[in-house]
Structure formats: C-alpha cells, structure tokens
Enzyme design. Structure first.
Site, PDB file in Angstrom:
ATOM      1  N   SER A   1      -9.567   1.746   3.456  1.00  0.00           N
ATOM      2  CA  SER A   1      -8.902   2.383   2.231  1.00  0.00           C
ATOM      3  C   SER A   1      -7.375   1.879   1.992  1.00  0.00           C
ATOM      4  CB  SER A   1      -7.856   3.347   3.680  1.00  0.00           C
ATOM      5  OG  SER A   1      -7.136   3.290   4.408  1.00  0.00           O
TER       6      SER A   1
ATOM      7  N   SER B   1      -9.671  -0.811   7.193  1.00  0.00           N
ATOM      8  CA  SER B   1      -8.976  -0.573   5.813  1.00  0.00           C
ATOM      9  C   SER B   1      -8.587  -1.428   5.319  1.00  0.00           C
ATOM     10  CB  SER B   1      -8.702   0.570   6.137  1.00  0.00           C
ATOM     11  OG  SER B   1      -8.649   1.410   6.639  1.00  0.00           O
TER      12      SER B   1
ATOM     13  N   LYS C   1       0.876  -1.602   0.228  1.00  0.00           N
ATOM     14  CA  LYS C   1       0.336  -0.221  -0.300  1.00  0.00           C
ATOM     15  C   LYS C   1       1.039   1.397   0.125  1.00  0.00           C
ATOM     16  CE  LYS C   1      -4.186   1.547   2.685  1.00  0.00           C
ATOM     17  NZ  LYS C   1      -4.870   1.932   3.761  1.00  0.00           N
TER      18      LYS C   1
END
Length: 480
Positions: free
Chosen positions: A171, A195, A96
């Site tokens: 997210s 997330s 990420k």
C-alpha cells in the site's frame, strides 16, 4: 497524459554531472557541507522533477512547492550559519499519508468526508524534522492500506515510474513511485503484510521492513512497521539512521541495542543462508521470478556462503485465517460508516471486507490465533540461518488499474506468502532488485534476518547490490 523528463545515460562523476534530483542522501550531505550545493537548489530541482512526472504518476496526496522551498531556505540558512540539525539537513524526503503530520488530513486513501486531522506529528515525522530534512509532502495509498496497488477511491490510480501502465505496488504506492521517479532520495512507507516490499519489488527499489518495534509508530498494530523505500541500500540505511529511535508514544517500541547504520557491504562468506522458493501458500512463483532469485542465491554461494533450501513453513490455513481476520477488522470499520458514506469506499474493498459480516466471534478468535501460529512457525524455521533469501512476490508488476495481483476479492492475499510471515514474526526483511522479466518489469530479492539485526541485514543487501550483474541493476537515469 504523458510527460517525460530529459533522459541521460547512467554515468559516474560529481553531483553536478547528474540531475540534482537523482543524488543520494550522502552526496547531498557532502555537497551541502562543502558549499557546492544548497538545499534550495536541490529543492528546486526536485520540484521540477515532480512537476514533470506527477501528472502521470499521481504519487502525491499533498504537495506544496512553496512550503518545500520555505523548508529548503531554512535549511540553507542553517548550513550557512553552521547550525545544521544533522548531516542530512536539507535532504528531501516524502512521508506516506497514513503517518501523521500535524494539521495534514489523514484520509488513508479513502474518499470519505472529514478525514481525521492529527493535532501532532507521528514519531517518524518528528525525527525527520529534528534532522532538518525537507518534507516534500504526503504520498498516496489505496483505501485503508488493504490493497497491493495504487488504486484508491480518493486518489484514483497511482502509477509505476517505470511504465505508467504498471502497478506501483502497495500500500506504500506513492512512496514507491516517488522513490523510483527520483523525487529525492528518501521515502517513508508502512508495511503490515508487504506494503513496503511489494512496491520495492515491482519498482526495482531497495527497501526495509524493520524489526517490530524498531521504528516507533503513531498507530501501532500487529505486524505494522514503518521503513524506507529508496533507489539504493545506502539511502535506506540513512533513513533508518534518522528514524530508528525509541519514542514513548509507541507502547510497542523495543529496547534494541544501538545499531551502526552503514551501506558498507558485509562479507557473505561466513553466512549460513536459506533459500526459500516455495511459500507453502498462495500463488506459485513465476518462472522468471524463480530464475532471478536463484541466480542471486548462486552469487552468495560463489562468494563462500553456505546456501541451503528452506522448505515451506506456513500454510494456506494460516494465510486464510489472517486474511479473514483482516476482512472482519475492516468490515467493523465499514459498519461504522453511514450508508451513504459506505458507497464512497472503493467497491473492491467493500466486496473484500463484507465477507467479515458473516464471521462469528469464535471464528474471529480462531483467525486471530493464526497470527500466533504463523509467528511461531516463522521463528522456528528461520532461527538456524543468518539470512533467508526468497522472492518478494510470486509475480512481477500487473496492470495499474487492477486493485490486486489476483483480481478476485475471494483470492486477494495469494501474493503475500513470502512477505507476511516476517510481519507477524517481527523479523526485518529487505528488498533489492535482482533481475527483470523479458518485458522489463523489475524483480525483487527479499532478504530476511534476525530480529534487531537490521543494520547488518542492510549490509548483506548492500553486498548483493554491489555484486549483482549489470543486467539486474536498475538504470535510474534512463527513467523518463
């Protein structure tokens, strides 16, 4: 624009009988060791898969095929000379974008100019490189990680691998789509309120939000964790084996005893299991979500586990206080920006956090204390149980262009009532797909366990993964 890969029915067999991009970390490891596959062959297949789907999915912030091939060639040479760094040398993995990679900008999903460029790697990045994995690139996230979707002022809209009209979840938006689409087996996300698990439930994945302090972070913060998103529990366990190691750079790291990472299914018969169907706050679960989770709990009961209903243990006041604290924190970040730069932040985020401008200092402290109240309530409620089963989110995937399940910025956090307590308490929480809605949207089962018992929790998740009916099992090879 829609691009699709060749579809093929799900089938068992040797690694050569499926697309190389679909193979698990264990299958790749065995093939590399046997010399029947090389990391270069696999990298080429994954790159091709990314090129097929990425124009539609938009899962990557940074992706350099030449760098991927260079890493794979280095790995192949290590395997050839008997100097592989680990059993998973050459296995593809994405990271990420908010997890530091030296020299790679970290915009955190925003279109703000001059994003910070880390001089060094995060502990997670270092552990992966030390194991020899092939880092595919950095996956997308929404602005500041404060949305449960793939909507970003920088990246545009990231989309579900199941249907581009659906949200990725967030997210860890790009990580979820990369995992579901078959961009290799391993993907790392972060989670401060759901997330990792929200992309898990909305894209049919196996995930783990680890115990607090188990996976070291480069930017520790209350409730934050880094962990795996994968198609299977086995791959999630592999990633945890690689990254769940202490590092002095994270001052919140805890001295957990060593864990035996395995996807060998645990016996559910001795377990005392709580089934929570009401979060006590936020939105009520949809009927299809409840039915899928109840059916999963029934499988555990049929296997001999004791299953008891768990009453709500957090409330609207706790969730509201946490939401308002997050708004105030993000408004402080917004306030530091030049006026022209504030306009570059996603309008939804600006509207959401601007309410923090009116929160007094004393109210901010009260809001902060809601974290402690949530932590205490969670610890007391789940202490009698080995595992707590619940929905991950009250609803299935929503439209990709929608920033949140509830579009109103005044009601943003009504979907995290089942997930966020375990961020604040530090308990591990995993997800496994447990069903589909009538129109084919995945539904996730959340399994929460004792702090520091992450490996055993994954073994319980592996039992359910193996025991669930075919109707609840994702057919990954059918994805375009």
């Amino acid at each position: 624009m829609t691009e699709t890969a060749n579809q093929s029915p799900q089938q068992e067999g040797t690694p050569r009988s499926r697309g190389l991009h679909d193979l698990s970390a264990a299958e790749l490891s065995s093939a590399y060791a046997a010399g029947t596959l090389t990391p270069v062959e696999v990298a080429e297949a994954v790159i091709e898969r990314i090129r097929e789907r990425e124009p539609e999915l938009n899962a990557f912030y940074r992706f350099d095929p030449q760098d991927v091939l260079r890493q794979a060639q280095d790995s192949a040479e290590r395997w050839r000379t008997g100097s592989s760094r680990s059993a998973y040398d050459g296995v593809p993995c994405s990271i990420k974008e908010n997890i530091s990679r030296a020299g790679i900008p970290k915009p955190s999903g925003t279109a703000l100019p001059d994003p910070p460029v880390p001089a060094g790697n995060a502990p997670v990045t270092d552990r992966l490189l030390e194991a020899g994995v092939v880092v595919l690139g950095s996956t997308t996230m929404p602005d500041w990680g404060m949305l449960s979707s793939g909507v970003s002022s920088l990246h545009g809209v990231s989309r579900s691998a199941w249907n581009p009209a659906w949200t990725t979840g967030g997210s860890s938006a790009g990580a979820g789509s990369a995992a579901a689409a078959g961009y290799g087996p391993l993907h790392v996300g972060t989670d401060i309120g759901g997330s990792i698990r929200l992309p898990g439930t909305w894209q049919g994945l196996a995930t783990l939000k680890p115990s607090a302090g188990l996976v070291p972070l480069d930017a520790p913060y209350t409730g934050r964790a880094a962990g795996p998103l994968a198609r299977t529990v086995a791959d999630a366990a592999v990633l945890m084996e690689l990254v769940a190691r202490p590092d002095p750079r994270d001052y919140t790291t805890r001295p957990f005893p060593p864990q035996q990472w395995s996807a060998e299914p645990a016996d559910p018969a001795p377990l005392r299991i709580a089934l929570q169907l009401d979060a006590g706050c936020g939105e009520a679960p949809d009927a299809e979500v409840l039915a899928a989770v109840q059916a999963a709990a029934a499988l555990f009961e049929q296997a001999g586990a004791v299953v008891e209903i768990l009453a709500p243990f957090i409330d609207e006041d706790m969730l509201h206080g946490l939401d308002e604290f997050w708004r105030t924190r993000s408004y402080a970040d917004l306030e530091e920006l030049e006026p022209a730069h504030r306009e570059l932040v996603l309008d939804y985020i600006v509207r959401w956090c601007s309410r923090g401008a009116d929160v007094s200092g004393s109210q901010t402290i009260r809001n902060f204390h809601s974290i402690g109240r949530m932590q205490q309530a969670t610890v007391l409620a789940v202490a009698p149980y080995d595992v707590v089963l619940s929905p991950v989110a009250p609803m299935a995937a929503f439209p990709a262009e929608q920033p949140m399940p509830l579009p109103d910025p005044e009601r943003t956090m009504g979907h995290i009532g089942f997930t966020v307590p375990y961020n604040m308490s530090g308990h591990p929480a995993a997800t496994v797909n447990c069903g589909f809605t009538a129109n084919g949207r995945p539904i996730g089962l959340q399994l929460a366990g004792a702090v520091g018992n992450d490996a055993e929790l994954l073994r319980v998740a592996a039992w359910y993964e193996a025991a669930r009916p075919v109707s609840s099992t994702p057919n990954w090879t059918a994805l375009a």
